[in-house]
Design an enzyme around this catalytic site. Sequence first.
Site, PDB file in Angstrom:
ATOM      1  N   ASP A 216     -10.078  25.050 -41.800  1.00 36.05           N
ATOM      2  CA  ASP A 216     -10.687  24.488 -43.171  1.00 36.05           C
ATOM      3  C   ASP A 216      -9.718  23.933 -44.136  1.00 36.05           C
ATOM      4  O   ASP A 216      -8.638  24.768 -44.246  1.00 36.05           O
ATOM      5  CB  ASP A 216     -11.841  25.478 -43.442  1.00 36.05           C
ATOM      6  CG  ASP A 216     -12.774  24.448 -44.283  1.00 36.05           C
ATOM      7  OD1 ASP A 216     -13.564  23.687 -43.978  1.00 36.05           O
ATOM      8  OD2 ASP A 216     -12.730  24.726 -45.606  1.00 36.05           O
TER       9      ASP A 216
ATOM     10  N   ARG B  35     -19.832  21.132 -34.947  1.00 36.73           N
ATOM     11  CA  ARG B  35     -21.488  21.617 -34.512  1.00 36.73           C
ATOM     12  C   ARG B  35     -21.957  20.273 -33.725  1.00 36.73           C
ATOM     13  O   ARG B  35     -22.753  20.673 -33.120  1.00 36.73           O
ATOM     14  CB  ARG B  35     -21.989  21.710 -35.747  1.00 36.73           C
ATOM     15  CG  ARG B  35     -21.583  23.232 -36.333  1.00 36.73           C
ATOM     16  CD  ARG B  35     -22.175  23.273 -37.753  1.00 36.73           C
ATOM     17  NE  ARG B  35     -21.394  22.349 -38.604  1.00 36.73           N
ATOM     18  CZ  ARG B  35     -21.645  21.756 -39.942  1.00 36.73           C
ATOM     19  NH1 ARG B  35     -22.612  22.633 -40.499  1.00 36.73           N
ATOM     20  NH2 ARG B  35     -20.940  21.167 -40.577  1.00 36.73           N
TER      21      ARG B  35
ATOM     22  N   ARG C 298     -20.058  29.544 -31.492  1.00 34.08           N
ATOM     23  CA  ARG C 298     -20.552  29.925 -32.809  1.00 34.08           C
ATOM     24  C   ARG C 298     -21.801  31.227 -32.889  1.00 34.08           C
ATOM     25  O   ARG C 298     -21.948  31.669 -33.646  1.00 34.08           O
ATOM     26  CB  ARG C 298     -20.995  28.953 -33.647  1.00 34.08           C
ATOM     27  CG  ARG C 298     -19.741  28.134 -34.378  1.00 34.08           C
ATOM     28  CD  ARG C 298     -19.474  28.885 -35.679  1.00 34.08           C
ATOM     29  NE  ARG C 298     -20.122  28.496 -36.644  1.00 34.08           N
ATOM     30  CZ  ARG C 298     -20.890  29.480 -37.232  1.00 34.08           C
ATOM     31  NH1 ARG C 298     -21.081  30.865 -36.841  1.00 34.08           N
ATOM     32  NH2 ARG C 298     -21.646  29.198 -38.496  1.00 34.08           N
TER      33      ARG C 298
ATOM     34  N   TYR D  12     -13.635  22.532 -55.468  1.00 34.47           N
ATOM     35  CA  TYR D  12     -14.138  23.711 -55.065  1.00 34.47           C
ATOM     36  C   TYR D  12     -13.914  25.030 -55.664  1.00 34.47           C
ATOM     37  O   TYR D  12     -14.427  25.764 -56.161  1.00 34.47           O
ATOM     38  CB  TYR D  12     -13.709  23.847 -53.453  1.00 34.47           C
ATOM     39  CG  TYR D  12     -14.633  22.892 -52.736  1.00 34.47           C
ATOM     40  CD1 TYR D  12     -15.888  22.885 -52.194  1.00 34.47           C
ATOM     41  CD2 TYR D  12     -13.837  21.929 -52.019  1.00 34.47           C
ATOM     42  CE1 TYR D  12     -16.517  21.969 -51.552  1.00 34.47           C
ATOM     43  CE2 TYR D  12     -14.447  21.065 -51.241  1.00 34.47           C
ATOM     44  CZ  TYR D  12     -15.609  20.977 -50.942  1.00 34.47           C
ATOM     45  OH  TYR D  12     -16.359  20.146 -50.208  1.00 34.47           O
TER      46      TYR D  12
ATOM     47  N   ARG E 155     -13.550  15.434 -38.219  1.00 43.86           N
ATOM     48  CA  ARG E 155     -14.578  16.635 -37.694  1.00 43.86           C
ATOM     49  C   ARG E 155     -14.903  16.582 -36.310  1.00 43.86           C
ATOM     50  O   ARG E 155     -16.033  16.863 -35.956  1.00 43.86           O
ATOM     51  CB  ARG E 155     -15.929  16.642 -38.592  1.00 43.86           C
ATOM     52  CG  ARG E 155     -15.401  16.595 -40.004  1.00 43.86           C
ATOM     53  CD  ARG E 155     -14.764  18.274 -40.541  1.00 43.86           C
ATOM     54  NE  ARG E 155     -15.048  18.328 -41.878  1.00 43.86           N
ATOM     55  CZ  ARG E 155     -16.009  19.209 -42.331  1.00 43.86           C
ATOM     56  NH1 ARG E 155     -16.991  19.663 -41.707  1.00 43.86           N
ATOM     57  NH2 ARG E 155     -15.942  19.384 -43.529  1.00 43.86           N
TER      58      ARG E 155
HETATM   59  O1  CP3 Z   1     -12.473  18.815 -36.194  1.00 46.40           O
HETATM   60  C1  CP3 Z   1     -11.864  18.746 -37.466  1.00 46.40           C
HETATM   61  O2  CP3 Z   1     -11.790  17.929 -38.201  1.00 46.40           O
HETATM   62  C2  CP3 Z   1     -11.025  20.003 -37.679  1.00 46.40           C
HETATM   63  C3  CP3 Z   1     -11.768  20.972 -38.467  1.00 46.40           C
HETATM   64  C4  CP3 Z   1     -12.258  20.826 -40.029  1.00 46.40           C
HETATM   65  C5  CP3 Z   1     -13.176  21.683 -40.510  1.00 46.40           C
HETATM   66  N1  CP3 Z   1     -13.197  21.439 -41.942  1.00 46.40           N
HETATM   67  C6  CP3 Z   1     -14.085  22.697 -39.937  1.00 46.40           C
HETATM   68  C7  CP3 Z   1     -15.363  22.997 -40.529  1.00 46.40           C
HETATM   69  C8  CP3 Z   1     -11.747  20.058 -41.009  1.00 46.40           C
HETATM   70  C9  CP3 Z   1     -10.549  19.047 -40.969  1.00 46.40           C
HETATM   71  C10 CP3 Z   1     -12.145  20.294 -42.397  1.00 46.40           C
HETATM   72  C11 CP3 Z   1     -11.930  19.710 -43.396  1.00 46.40           C
HETATM   73  C12 CP3 Z   1     -13.102  19.958 -44.815  1.00 46.40           C
HETATM   74  N2  CP3 Z   1     -13.477  21.273 -45.147  1.00 46.40           N
HETATM   75  C13 CP3 Z   1     -13.021  18.947 -45.803  1.00 46.40           C
HETATM   76  C14 CP3 Z   1     -12.470  17.533 -45.845  1.00 46.40           C
HETATM   77  C15 CP3 Z   1     -13.122  16.772 -44.849  1.00 46.40           C
HETATM   78  C16 CP3 Z   1     -14.332  16.143 -45.340  1.00 46.40           C
HETATM   79  O3  CP3 Z   1     -15.343  16.405 -44.474  1.00 46.40           O
HETATM   80  O4  CP3 Z   1     -14.441  15.582 -46.291  1.00 46.40           O
HETATM   81  C17 CP3 Z   1     -13.947  19.571 -46.596  1.00 46.40           C
HETATM   82  C18 CP3 Z   1     -14.494  18.895 -47.834  1.00 46.40           C
HETATM   83  C19 CP3 Z   1     -14.306  20.917 -46.354  1.00 46.40           C
HETATM   84  C20 CP3 Z   1     -14.793  21.974 -46.986  1.00 46.40           C
HETATM   85  C21 CP3 Z   1     -16.134  22.298 -46.040  1.00 46.40           C
HETATM   86  N3  CP3 Z   1     -16.012  23.288 -45.116  1.00 46.40           N
HETATM   87  C22 CP3 Z   1     -17.501  22.266 -46.229  1.00 46.40           C
HETATM   88  C23 CP3 Z   1     -17.988  21.266 -47.222  1.00 46.40           C
HETATM   89  C24 CP3 Z   1     -18.040  22.856 -45.205  1.00 46.40           C
HETATM   90  C25 CP3 Z   1     -19.649  22.930 -45.148  1.00 46.40           C
HETATM   91  C26 CP3 Z   1     -20.400  21.623 -44.713  1.00 46.40           C
HETATM   92  C27 CP3 Z   1     -20.250  21.200 -43.375  1.00 46.40           C
HETATM   93  O5  CP3 Z   1     -19.611  20.173 -43.247  1.00 46.40           O
HETATM   94  O6  CP3 Z   1     -20.703  22.129 -42.524  1.00 46.40           O
HETATM   95  C28 CP3 Z   1     -17.103  23.289 -44.583  1.00 46.40           C
HETATM   96  C29 CP3 Z   1     -17.436  24.306 -43.098  1.00 46.40           C
HETATM   97  C30 CP3 Z   1     -16.756  23.881 -41.973  1.00 46.40           C
HETATM   98  N4  CP3 Z   1     -15.474  23.410 -41.936  1.00 46.40           N
HETATM   99  C31 CP3 Z   1     -17.616  23.866 -40.786  1.00 46.40           C
HETATM  100  C32 CP3 Z   1     -16.482  23.381 -39.827  1.00 46.40           C
HETATM  101  C33 CP3 Z   1     -16.641  22.997 -38.485  1.00 46.40           C
HETATM  102  C34 CP3 Z   1     -18.880  24.097 -40.576  1.00 46.40           C
HETATM  103  C35 CP3 Z   1     -18.768  25.789 -40.239  1.00 46.40           C
HETATM  104  C36 CP3 Z   1     -19.874  26.159 -38.994  1.00 46.40           C
HETATM  105  O7  CP3 Z   1     -19.564  25.993 -38.006  1.00 46.40           O
HETATM  106  O8  CP3 Z   1     -20.956  26.713 -39.588  1.00 46.40           O
END
Ligand code: CP3
Length: 344
Positions: free
Chosen positions: A76, A31, A40, A151, A27
């Site tokens: 994502d 943020r 954002r 999900y 990640r």
């Molecule tokens: O930098 C990176 O790793 C690349 C981007 C990336 C995102 N999501 C961006 C994102 C990656 C590799 C993911 C994978 C992801 N998404 C996973 C597997 C990794 C893990 O953390 O276990 C999962 C389970 C998700 C599902 C998901 N997407 C959730 C649970 C959420 C909300 C919770 C959170 O982390 O905020 C997201 C949204 C999301 N995906 C954000 C980002 C940067 C936040 C969105 C925002 O900017 O408001």
Amino acid sequence: MSPQPGSTFLAACRRQPVAHTPIWVMRQAGRYLPEYRELRTKVAFEALTHQPELAAEVTLQPLRRFELDAAILFSDIMTPVQGMGLDLTFDPGPVVRDPIRSDAQIDALRELVPERDVPHVLQSIKLIRPNLPRGAPLIGFAGGPFTLLCYLVSGKPSKEFDIARSFLYARPQSAERLLDHLADAMAAYLAAQAAAGAQALMLFESWAGLLGPAAFDRFALRGARRTLAALRQRTDVPLIYYVNQGSALMELVAALDVDVIGVDWRTPLGKVRQVLGPGKAVQGNLDPAALFAPPDDLKRHADEVLREAGKAPGHIFNLGHGIWPNTDPDAVARLVDHVHERTA
Ligand code: CP3
């Protein structure tokens, strides 16, 4: 001749000797970076994932700030599922309008044809590749079929994913059909990412730890095996399987045909390597909370991870799960520099 900094990650994936231990951060694009938060304020998350210029920009942000050894595509795990026709929003986690509960819904999920259904992701990869600093490689990724099922069936993030887990037991054949469908889609998706320029491919099994060994084998590994086997036929880039909370599952994971196992922070890497054997590299596994330690303590915690990983080739330093949004970016800079200095 010592390898280019940018090649350390791929060499470590293949368990070759490296000039320093490579490091990237799960990640890392997100943020905790002020430049991401700034973007954002103007653009919604989903729009970022759908606009290749913006997705490329966000992918590159952490590599401009830190001497990271790999980039990960900004997208994502649910993005390809949107491409399969599912009505899905982010708030901030994925929310499915009609969670999957019936065979009819499983059948209605169409086949994923990446060039048709997610061209924006492939275009992002093509924009990122020529702009990567220091020859850093680009990691493409997808969700593990079981994590996607969590999900799709629960409909939104959940602590226990109780609806999804009870579905496995109440409707095992339906669950297997959904997993196979998702596994084929993710194989096509990841193969297309590699063809577009991704140099390693990672499957995120974020909710593996919800399952005991028998259910993990029947459902999660069923999907992962199917995706990974298809990928072995279609590409020779290194394959990474991240298993969150996988301490009790490592013996099963050891049998998977994959190059690297991503490990959460709950098991020391020495133990993990013993179970996995010499045929797999490991990636991990600093607790994301350790980035809140005072600078000298953070170094000690990083050293402990390095000591556990040992001297054998095949360690990629990372956190044990995604970086928290309230992390100080300076702590990441100190961690990256320390891992490089300590292992050079
Ligand atoms: O930098 C990176 O790793 C690349 C981007 C990336 C995102 N999501 C961006 C994102 C990656 C590799 C993911 C994978 C992801 N998404 C996973 C597997 C990794 C893990 O953390 O276990 C999962 C389970 C998700 C599902 C998901 N997407 C959730 C649970 C959420 C909300 C919770 C959170 O982390 O905020 C997201 C949204 C999301 N995906 C954000 C980002 C940067 C936040 C969105 C925002 O900017 O408001």
